[in-house]
Design an enzyme around this catalytic site. Structure first.
Site, mmCIF file in Angstrom:
data_model
loop_
_atom_site.group_PDB
_atom_site.id
_atom_site.type_symbol
_atom_site.label_atom_id
_atom_site.label_comp_id
_atom_site.label_asym_id
_atom_site.label_seq_id
_atom_site.Cartn_x
_atom_site.Cartn_y
_atom_site.Cartn_z
ATOM 1 N N GLU A 128 -6.370 34.917 60.103
ATOM 2 C CA GLU A 128 -7.050 35.122 58.819
ATOM 3 C C GLU A 128 -8.514 34.660 58.851
ATOM 4 O O GLU A 128 -9.334 35.124 58.082
ATOM 5 C CB GLU A 128 -6.309 34.389 57.703
ATOM 6 C CG GLU A 128 -6.270 32.865 57.891
ATOM 7 C CD GLU A 128 -5.553 32.117 56.780
ATOM 8 O OE1 GLU A 128 -5.052 32.744 55.843
ATOM 9 O OE2 GLU A 128 -5.492 30.874 56.868
ATOM 10 N N ILE A 185 0.863 23.781 59.537
ATOM 11 C CA ILE A 185 1.222 24.915 60.383
ATOM 12 C C ILE A 185 0.006 25.395 61.171
ATOM 13 O O ILE A 185 0.142 26.136 62.135
ATOM 14 C CB ILE A 185 1.827 26.096 59.582
ATOM 15 C CG1 ILE A 185 0.805 26.740 58.649
ATOM 16 C CG2 ILE A 185 3.077 25.692 58.844
ATOM 17 C CD1 ILE A 185 1.173 28.158 58.252
ATOM 18 N N ASP A 186 -1.188 24.992 60.746
ATOM 19 C CA ASP A 186 -2.407 25.477 61.416
ATOM 20 C C ASP A 186 -2.587 24.862 62.811
ATOM 21 O O ASP A 186 -3.350 25.381 63.620
ATOM 22 C CB ASP A 186 -3.640 25.173 60.561
ATOM 23 C CG ASP A 186 -3.559 25.822 59.186
ATOM 24 O OD1 ASP A 186 -2.750 26.752 59.027
ATOM 25 O OD2 ASP A 186 -4.302 25.398 58.285
ATOM 26 N N ARG A 228 -6.373 29.205 58.946
ATOM 27 C CA ARG A 228 -7.739 28.863 58.519
ATOM 28 C C ARG A 228 -8.733 29.024 59.668
ATOM 29 O O ARG A 228 -8.805 30.081 60.239
ATOM 30 C CB ARG A 228 -7.780 27.425 57.971
ATOM 31 C CG ARG A 228 -7.131 27.295 56.630
ATOM 32 C CD ARG A 228 -7.913 26.331 55.737
ATOM 33 N NE ARG A 228 -7.470 26.440 54.375
ATOM 34 C CZ ARG A 228 -6.772 25.543 53.717
ATOM 35 N NH1 ARG A 228 -6.440 24.414 54.305
ATOM 36 N NH2 ARG A 228 -6.415 25.745 52.478
ATOM 37 N N ARG A 278 2.660 53.828 66.401
ATOM 38 C CA ARG A 278 1.592 53.288 65.554
ATOM 39 C C ARG A 278 1.001 51.997 66.104
ATOM 40 O O ARG A 278 1.626 51.290 66.888
ATOM 41 C CB ARG A 278 2.156 52.951 64.171
ATOM 42 C CG ARG A 278 2.341 54.152 63.295
ATOM 43 C CD ARG A 278 3.068 53.754 62.033
ATOM 44 N NE ARG A 278 3.153 54.879 61.127
ATOM 45 C CZ ARG A 278 4.051 55.015 60.178
ATOM 46 N NH1 ARG A 278 4.978 54.080 60.007
ATOM 47 N NH2 ARG A 278 4.045 56.058 59.386
ATOM 48 N N GLU A 284 -5.115 17.300 57.264
ATOM 49 C CA GLU A 284 -6.365 16.531 57.238
ATOM 50 C C GLU A 284 -6.800 16.180 55.819
ATOM 51 O O GLU A 284 -7.298 15.071 55.571
ATOM 52 C CB GLU A 284 -7.438 17.341 57.979
ATOM 53 C CG GLU A 284 -8.648 16.550 58.393
ATOM 54 C CD GLU A 284 -9.714 16.562 57.308
ATOM 55 O OE1 GLU A 284 -10.343 15.516 57.079
ATOM 56 O OE2 GLU A 284 -9.916 17.627 56.687
ATOM 57 N N MET A 296 -1.831 33.081 59.438
ATOM 58 C CA MET A 296 -2.603 32.008 58.793
ATOM 59 C C MET A 296 -3.307 31.179 59.864
ATOM 60 O O MET A 296 -3.323 31.563 61.035
ATOM 61 C CB MET A 296 -1.668 31.141 57.951
ATOM 62 C CG MET A 296 -1.292 31.751 56.624
ATOM 63 S SD MET A 296 -0.301 30.566 55.683
ATOM 64 C CE MET A 296 -0.368 31.321 54.059
HETATM 65 O O1 F6P Z 1 -3.272 25.009 55.748
HETATM 66 C C1 F6P Z 1 -2.105 25.728 55.665
HETATM 67 C C2 F6P Z 1 -2.345 27.108 55.102
HETATM 68 O O2 F6P Z 1 -1.110 27.800 55.154
HETATM 69 C C3 F6P Z 1 -3.452 27.912 55.769
HETATM 70 O O3 F6P Z 1 -3.070 28.450 57.001
HETATM 71 C C4 F6P Z 1 -3.765 28.927 54.709
HETATM 72 O O4 F6P Z 1 -5.072 29.421 54.824
HETATM 73 C C5 F6P Z 1 -3.607 28.134 53.445
HETATM 74 O O5 F6P Z 1 -2.745 27.054 53.746
HETATM 75 C C6 F6P Z 1 -3.035 28.923 52.303
HETATM 76 O O6 F6P Z 1 -3.017 28.116 51.181
HETATM 77 P P1 F6P Z 1 -2.185 28.406 49.849
HETATM 78 O O7 F6P Z 1 -0.782 27.973 50.100
HETATM 79 O O8 F6P Z 1 -2.849 27.529 48.855
HETATM 80 O O9 F6P Z 1 -2.269 29.852 49.565
#
Ligand code: F6P
Length: 367
Positions: free
Chosen positions: A242, A146-147, A191, A182, A123, A189
């Site tokens: 995350e 990938i999100d 976001r 455990r 985006e 990832m």
């Molecule tokens: O948007 C893709 C992404 O991998 C997110 O899932 C993650 O929060 C972010 O990029 C990490 O960014 P960077 O590569 O700048 O650490």
């Protein structure tokens, strides 16, 4: 007449980018297709995404050599087999109000004789492509993230490869988790979108999945773990996005920094959760942050195929002069959507449809 296409990759790297570049090049330069076209094409790769177009000095040969790479079929022949992006990438936003370099980008595009820019990204990257389009630059977008949160398309490059990494890594964790009885907390990832956690957790059979769209309660996590321990196996896999947060609280961030597009650096929830589990349940717990492993490695078959189709479609759109649009995969077909419709929005998990709020996992009714 020759049309000069510039192709660039922006935002986080991932498998599939190189394949999309390859297929833009191969389709644009295809000799059989060329016979039926009124224009010939030339393709140059721009290094480091929008940073490349903002930083290149069109009057300096060394600068052009660094930031621009003429691409031909031979050069890109094997690219689709490899992850990452051979053109490099950046999170540079030429429209950042604190350092607006959009005029420079536009001037550079004109001075370099670039007729069309194909931007491969999420985006943020495509938001820039759209703003440039509004300023008279012919742009086309190819979806990548990938999100899985890009609207206007059912698929974005990199997602399937990332999902495979999550599944494979969790498979690996199971043997050690099981041997030691455990709990393993796995941070993915994504976001503010829980797709990777939800579908990564579902495909790997995780016991608990926590996503940003549904803030969770620690007490419920502890209860669920107790129930399972008392029932059958002696270990559990907890997948946490995350961007997930506790009810009434904010997300976990690694630091205070904001990137060029205003995003925080998310992360840290797995460590917190693992510690809380160990303290409050007495179960031994460990955590793993999958981090950039999710963006690494070779593209899956799906990413190779989609990269190919998206690259071909981008050139089809150039031929038919469908600018200001993003290639899209919708209801099983390749199509396109106006970039206007995809910017400033993200596609998050529809909790009522896909998430079981009681079980903290994917829903068990699907029809
Ligand atoms: O948007 C893709 C992404 O991998 C997110 O899932 C993650 O929060 C972010 O990029 C990490 O960014 P960077 O590569 O700048 O650490």
């Amino acid at each position: 007449m020759t049309t000069r296409i510039a192709v660039l990759t922006g935002g986080g790297d991932c498998p599939g980018l190189n394949g999309a570049i390859k297929w833009v090049v191969k389709t644009a330069l295809d000799p059989l297709l060329a016979e039926h076209r009124s224009t010939k094409f030339e393709v140059i790769g721009v290094r480091e995404g929008w940073k490349g177009l903002a930083s290149v000095n069109p009057d300096d040969e060394d600068s052009k050599k660094y930031f621009l790479e003429p691409l031909d079929e031979e050069k890109v022949r094997t690219w689709d087999r490899y992850g990452g992006t051979n053109l490099g990438t950046s999170r540079t936003n030429p429209f950042n109000p604190k350092n607006d370099r959009s005029d420079v980008v536009i001037e550079n595009i004109r001075k370099l004789g670039i007729d069309v820019v194909v931007a491969i990204g999420g985006e943020d990257t495509l938001g820039v492509a759209y703003k440039l389009y509004r300023r008279g630059i012919k742009t086309i977008g190819i979806p990548k993230t990938i999100d899985g949160d890009l609207v206007g398309t059912d698929y974005s490059l990199g997602y399937d490869s990332a999902l495979n990494v999550i599944t494979e890594e969790i498979d690996r964790l199971r043997t050690t988790a099981g041997s030691h009885n455990r709990i393993f907390v796995v941070e993915t990832m994504g976001r503010h979108a829980g797709w990777l956690a939800l579908q990564g957790g579902e495909s790997s059979g995780a016991y608990i999945i926590l996503i940003p769209e549904e803030p969770f309660e620690l007490a419920r996590v502890f209860d669920l773990l107790q129930v399972r321990k008392g029932r059958e196996v002696q270990y559990s896999i907890v997948v946490v996005s995350e961007g997930a947060c506790l009810k009434g609280e904010g997300e976990f961030c690694k630091d205070e920094r904001l990137d060029d597009f205003g995003h925080r650096n998310l992360g840290g929830i797995a460590a917190f959760l693992s510690d809380q589990i160990q303290r409050n349940t007495g179960f031994e717990s460990r955590f793993v942050i999958l981090s950039h492993l999710q963006r690494g490695g070779v593209p899956s078959a799906r990413d190779r195929l989609m990269a190919r189709w998206f690259g071909i479609a981008a050139v089809d759109m150039i031929v038919s002069e469908d600018f200001g649009r993003m290639v899209s995969y919708s209801h099983g077909e390749i199509t396109s959507v106006p970039m206007k419709e995809i910017i400033n929005r993200i596609k998050t998990v529809d909790v009522d449809k896909y998430y079981d709020k009681e079980r903290y996992n994917g829903k068990r009714t699907i029809l």
